[in-house]
Scaffold this motif. Structure first.
Motif, PDB file in Angstrom:
ATOM      1  N   PRO A 106      29.821  26.583  52.403  1.00  0.00           N
ATOM      2  CA  PRO A 106      30.436  25.785  53.372  1.00  0.00           C
ATOM      3  C   PRO A 106      30.831  25.077  52.487  1.00  0.00           C
ATOM      4  N   GLY A 107      32.214  24.444  52.014  1.00  0.00           N
ATOM      5  CA  GLY A 107      32.795  23.624  50.882  1.00  0.00           C
ATOM      6  C   GLY A 107      32.914  23.699  50.418  1.00  0.00           C
ATOM      7  N   LEU A 108      32.520  25.051  49.346  1.00  0.00           N
ATOM      8  CA  LEU A 108      32.735  24.808  47.931  1.00  0.00           C
ATOM      9  C   LEU A 108      33.825  26.073  47.793  1.00  0.00           C
ATOM     10  N   GLY A 109      35.274  25.903  49.008  1.00  0.00           N
ATOM     11  CA  GLY A 109      36.172  26.258  48.280  1.00  0.00           C
ATOM     12  C   GLY A 109      36.565  27.600  48.767  1.00  0.00           C
ATOM     13  N   SER A 110      37.557  27.823  49.352  1.00  0.00           N
ATOM     14  CA  SER A 110      38.051  29.445  49.378  1.00  0.00           C
ATOM     15  C   SER A 110      39.308  29.483  49.373  1.00  0.00           C
ATOM     16  N   ALA A 111      40.133  31.097  49.406  1.00  0.00           N
ATOM     17  CA  ALA A 111      41.185  31.590  49.111  1.00  0.00           C
ATOM     18  C   ALA A 111      41.081  31.393  47.872  1.00  0.00           C
ATOM     19  N   ILE A 112      40.708  31.595  46.493  1.00  0.00           N
ATOM     20  CA  ILE A 112      41.498  31.437  45.094  1.00  0.00           C
ATOM     21  C   ILE A 112      41.806  32.533  45.205  1.00  0.00           C
ATOM     22  N   PHE A 113      42.858  32.976  44.651  1.00  0.00           N
ATOM     23  CA  PHE A 113      44.269  34.008  44.220  1.00  0.00           C
ATOM     24  C   PHE A 113      44.318  33.563  43.325  1.00  0.00           C
ATOM     25  N   ILE A 114      45.629  34.423  43.472  1.00  0.00           N
ATOM     26  CA  ILE A 114      46.197  35.079  42.124  1.00  0.00           C
ATOM     27  C   ILE A 114      47.757  35.384  43.135  1.00  0.00           C
ATOM     28  N   LEU A 162      52.630  39.098  47.441  1.00  0.00           N
ATOM     29  CA  LEU A 162      51.737  40.084  46.490  1.00  0.00           C
ATOM     30  C   LEU A 162      50.219  38.994  45.705  1.00  0.00           C
ATOM     31  N   VAL A 163      49.346  39.430  45.856  1.00  0.00           N
ATOM     32  CA  VAL A 163      47.818  38.623  46.393  1.00  0.00           C
ATOM     33  C   VAL A 163      46.648  39.034  45.419  1.00  0.00           C
ATOM     34  N   LEU A 164      46.074  39.203  44.707  1.00  0.00           N
ATOM     35  CA  LEU A 164      45.194  39.894  44.113  1.00  0.00           C
ATOM     36  C   LEU A 164      44.235  38.411  44.361  1.00  0.00           C
ATOM     37  N   ILE A 165      42.551  39.109  45.173  1.00  0.00           N
ATOM     38  CA  ILE A 165      41.772  38.141  45.927  1.00  0.00           C
ATOM     39  C   ILE A 165      40.486  38.037  44.372  1.00  0.00           C
ATOM     40  N   THR A 166      39.906  36.586  44.478  1.00  0.00           N
ATOM     41  CA  THR A 166      39.421  36.532  43.493  1.00  0.00           C
ATOM     42  C   THR A 166      37.742  36.734  44.290  1.00  0.00           C
ATOM     43  N   ASP A 167      36.166  36.670  43.369  1.00  0.00           N
ATOM     44  CA  ASP A 167      35.758  36.564  43.883  1.00  0.00           C
ATOM     45  C   ASP A 167      34.544  35.187  44.237  1.00  0.00           C
ATOM     46  N   TRP A 168      35.516  34.460  43.500  1.00  0.00           N
ATOM     47  CA  TRP A 168      35.015  32.883  44.444  1.00  0.00           C
ATOM     48  C   TRP A 168      34.550  32.603  45.558  1.00  0.00           C
ATOM     49  N   HIS A 217      35.804  34.958  37.113  1.00  0.00           N
ATOM     50  CA  HIS A 217      35.892  35.790  38.632  1.00  0.00           C
ATOM     51  C   HIS A 217      35.957  37.258  38.884  1.00  0.00           C
ATOM     52  N   ARG A 218      35.403  37.820  39.756  1.00  0.00           N
ATOM     53  CA  ARG A 218      35.762  39.528  39.928  1.00  0.00           C
ATOM     54  C   ARG A 218      37.222  39.430  40.504  1.00  0.00           C
ATOM     55  N   ILE A 219      37.989  40.497  41.250  1.00  0.00           N
ATOM     56  CA  ILE A 219      39.171  40.432  41.409  1.00  0.00           C
ATOM     57  C   ILE A 219      38.484  42.176  42.548  1.00  0.00           C
ATOM     58  N   VAL A 220      38.529  41.313  43.359  1.00  0.00           N
ATOM     59  CA  VAL A 220      37.983  41.935  44.448  1.00  0.00           C
ATOM     60  C   VAL A 220      38.843  43.049  45.526  1.00  0.00           C
ATOM     61  N   GLY A 221      40.153  41.957  45.311  1.00  0.00           N
ATOM     62  CA  GLY A 221      40.957  42.527  46.613  1.00  0.00           C
ATOM     63  C   GLY A 221      42.168  42.705  45.798  1.00  0.00           C
ATOM     64  N   MET A 222      43.439  43.670  47.048  1.00  0.00           N
ATOM     65  CA  MET A 222      44.861  43.267  46.229  1.00  0.00           C
ATOM     66  C   MET A 222      45.399  42.822  47.870  1.00  0.00           C
ATOM     67  N   LEU A 223      45.836  42.270  47.901  1.00  0.00           N
ATOM     68  CA  LEU A 223      47.287  42.076  48.876  1.00  0.00           C
ATOM     69  C   LEU A 223      48.209  42.742  48.806  1.00  0.00           C
ATOM     70  N   TYR A 224      49.318  43.631  49.386  1.00  0.00           N
ATOM     71  CA  TYR A 224      50.772  42.394  49.324  1.00  0.00           C
ATOM     72  C   TYR A 224      51.937  42.960  50.459  1.00  0.00           C
ATOM     73  N   ARG A 225      52.897  42.559  50.943  1.00  0.00           N
ATOM     74  CA  ARG A 225      53.257  42.907  52.217  1.00  0.00           C
ATOM     75  C   ARG A 225      54.359  44.325  51.918  1.00  0.00           C
ATOM     76  N   PRO A 226      53.910  45.117  52.992  1.00  0.00           N
ATOM     77  CA  PRO A 226      55.025  46.424  52.664  1.00  0.00           C
ATOM     78  C   PRO A 226      56.207  46.352  52.976  1.00  0.00           C
ATOM     79  N   ASP A 227      56.862  45.432  53.642  1.00  0.00           N
ATOM     80  CA  ASP A 227      57.856  44.591  53.964  1.00  0.00           C
ATOM     81  C   ASP A 227      58.778  44.069  53.243  1.00  0.00           C
ATOM     82  N   ARG A 228      57.960  43.655  52.108  1.00  0.00           N
ATOM     83  CA  ARG A 228      58.595  42.979  50.805  1.00  0.00           C
ATOM     84  C   ARG A 228      58.309  43.929  49.470  1.00  0.00           C
TER      85      ARG A 228
END
Length: 166
Positions: free
Chosen positions: A121-129, A108-114, A45-56
């Protein structure tokens, strides 16, 4: 495989010649992922994004492609929704996960391309690190890491880094 790949092994995640303990989905590794099954999907799975909480978490040290999580940011997990397995904004009428959680798991969330670019639809969502709840607590299908380990990994990722689950 490259040294910049995150490789899930029985001993944890291997990355840049280091090993990090991790947690997986409550159903273990699956090769037939479905929404809500609790499985961590097998594959590269590619890592397609990184999200973070700027307050934390401080922005410094994170790659320049990391994006802040804002109040109202959500992730659609409704297979019947047009925006299934995509980040959406509140108010949102369909089933979703809140990215601004009260706990620290999504600081801190690394988003995969799953099932991400052209979601089925139904194949799964939000597969993060993301940060684990505890070293003995399974996830709903994501990869969980200790906060300090996830921060270290995030600072050393390259655009070519992948998550390899086998």
């Amino acid at each position: 495989m490259k040294p910049t790949d995150l490789i899930v092994t029985p001993m944890g995640v291997r990355f840049l010649n280091r090993r990090f303990p991790c947690t997986l989905g409550r159903s273990g590794i699956v090769d037939d992922k479905r929404e809500g099954d609790g499985g961590t999907p097998m594959g590269a799975h590619r890592i397609v994004g990184m999200l973070y909480r700027p307050d934390r978490i401080a922005r410094s040290g994170l790659p320049d492609w990391a994006r802040p999580i804002r109040p109202g940011d959500l992730w659609s997990d409704d297979p019947n929704d047009f925006d299934y397995n995509q980040m959406v904004r509140a108010p949102y009428p369909h089933s979703h996960e809140r990215l601004t959680r009260a706990d620290r798991q999504y600081d801190l969330v690394l988003i995969t391309d799953w099932n991400w670019e052209d979601p089925v639809p139904g194949l799964g969502s939000a597969i993060f690190i993301h940060t684990w709840r505890s070293p003995s607590h399974a996830t709903a299908g994501c990869i969980g890491l200790a906060r300090k380990d996830l921060l270290w990994i995030a600072k050393h990722l390259t655009p070519e880094s992948r998550l390899i689950v086998r």
